[in-house]
Write a protein that holds these residues in place. Structure first.
Motif, PDB file in Angstrom:
ATOM      1  N   VAL A 117       2.889-133.239  -2.592  1.00 50.05           N
ATOM      2  CA  VAL A 117       3.658-132.576  -3.648  1.00 50.05           C
ATOM      3  C   VAL A 117       4.259-133.644  -4.550  1.00 50.05           C
ATOM      4  N   LEU A 161      11.749-129.991   2.598  1.00 48.32           N
ATOM      5  CA  LEU A 161      10.290-129.925   2.567  1.00 48.32           C
ATOM      6  C   LEU A 161       9.688-130.470   3.859  1.00 48.32           C
ATOM      7  N   TRP A 168       3.203-125.435  -0.809  1.00 50.34           N
ATOM      8  CA  TRP A 168       3.529-126.171  -2.020  1.00 50.34           C
ATOM      9  C   TRP A 168       2.442-127.179  -2.394  1.00 50.34           C
ATOM     10  N   GLN A 199       1.636-129.117  -5.917  1.00 50.49           N
ATOM     11  CA  GLN A 199       2.506-128.593  -6.961  1.00 50.49           C
ATOM     12  C   GLN A 199       3.572-129.592  -7.423  1.00 50.49           C
ATOM     13  N   LEU A 243       7.446-129.865  -8.235  1.00 54.17           N
ATOM     14  CA  LEU A 243       8.648-129.176  -7.775  1.00 54.17           C
ATOM     15  C   LEU A 243       9.888-129.889  -8.301  1.00 54.17           C
ATOM     16  N   LEU A 251      13.921-126.000  -5.450  1.00 47.77           N
ATOM     17  CA  LEU A 251      13.865-125.964  -3.989  1.00 47.77           C
ATOM     18  C   LEU A 251      15.206-125.568  -3.381  1.00 47.77           C
TER      19      LEU A 251
END
Length: 311
Positions: free
Chosen positions: A207, A256, A265, A268, A270, A275
């Motif tokens: 991510v 995460l 996720w 992606q 973020l 979050l």
């Protein structure tokens, strides 16, 4: 707050953990019980070209102190991530000591002193050497680190790679007012996307994450304020009202890493504010600042709203 013990038995490498977001990410991973290798160039004996006083040894000590109740600990390894052999040695040490790497955070940057905006940032006027150095510091370092770390991280399923940048994929569709900076901060978004494609077949996840308007040590000094009186800087830069402490994005990364369904996720872009709404953590003041939404809707969109509506 990171859940105590949620990452017990996990091994993390936070590359670029000397200060700011990287330091906070390392500390929060330690709070959650991980063993965290922290790397960077500034040591108690030698400063990097950035010239700041924070050291990688201090970060290691902060991680260990934060992890006292959960068993987390910090291990500082001075490393220049533009030097492949130094990165190779770092990963080999992790392999010898633990035989695993569960979390890789690519936060290497160190280009603050190179960034200018306005007329001086145009390709026709900005020094080529400085621009290429910015790309090396913010892009090449990430590639070198991933090259050596991924074989260890993918040795077993469940590994997580976190690329760190400035700006969400949506926001960075706007030009970032300096071509080299624009390239440098868009690259991690594409790295996470590409690595996500490569890693998903191996049971691992990649991510990209961005903090909002970060109250790093550098930024606080730039505005002449401290974490205690940071709101005084809002008079200079009104958008600073939506700023966040480095702890906020640190908690985002810890959340995460502790999520058994983190693969949702994969690939992606973020943000810490996004979050926080999903995982329920807050910044140190108990709020959940959503800086990128505020900047888009209020600063650029002209919406008449205060920062409290975005917390």
């Amino acid at each position: 707050m990171s859940e105590l013990g949620a990452l017990a038995g996990k091994v993390a490498l936070v590359a670029g953990a000397t200060r700011g977001a990287g330091r906070a990410m390392a500390v929060e991973l330690g709070v959650a019980g991980a063993t965290v290798y922290v790397s960077g160039r500034t040591t108690r004996e030698k400063r990097s070209e950035v010239g700041r006083a924070e050291t990688i040894e201090e970060t290691g000590e902060l991680v260990t102190a934060a992890g006292q109740q959960s068993g987390g600990r910090g291990i500082a390894v001075p490393t220049d991530h533009l030097e492949p052999e130094q990165v190779r040695a770092l990963v080999e040490r992790i392999d010898r000591d633990h035989g695993q790497l569960d979390i890789l955070v690519n936060d290497v940057w160190g280009g603050e002193h190179l960034v200018v905006f306005g007329s001086e940032s145009r390709m026709s006027t900005y020094p080529l050497g400085k621009g290429l150095r910015m790309l090396r510091l913010g892009v090449e370092t990430h590639l070198v680190t991933s090259h050596f770390a991924l074989p260890l991280l993918t040795r077993r399923p469940g590994g997580l790679v976190v690329e760190v940048t400035d700006g969400t994929a949506e926001f960075n569709r706007r030009y970032r007012d300096n071509l080299y900076y624009d390239l440098t901060k868009n690259a991690p978004i594409r790295m996470a996307f590409g690595l996500g494609e490569e890693l998903k077949g191996l049971g691992c996840t990649a991510v990209c994450i961005t903090p909002g308007f970060l109250r790093s040590e550098f930024m606080l000094d730039e505005f002449g304020v401290t974490e205690e009186n940071w709101r005084e800087a809002v008079r200079q830069v009104p958008t600073f009202c939506i700023s966040e402490s480095p702890v906020y994005v640190g908690r985002a990364v810890a959340a995460l890493a502790a999520d058994p369904d983190v693969a949702r996720w994969n690939g992606q872009s973020l943000s810490s504010g996004q979050l926080a709404r999903v995982y329920g953590f807050t910044d140190t003041d108990g709020t959940r600042p959503d800086a990128w939404r505020y900047i888009e809707e209020v600063e650029f969109g002209g919406k008449d709203a205060g920062d409290s509506a975005y917390r």
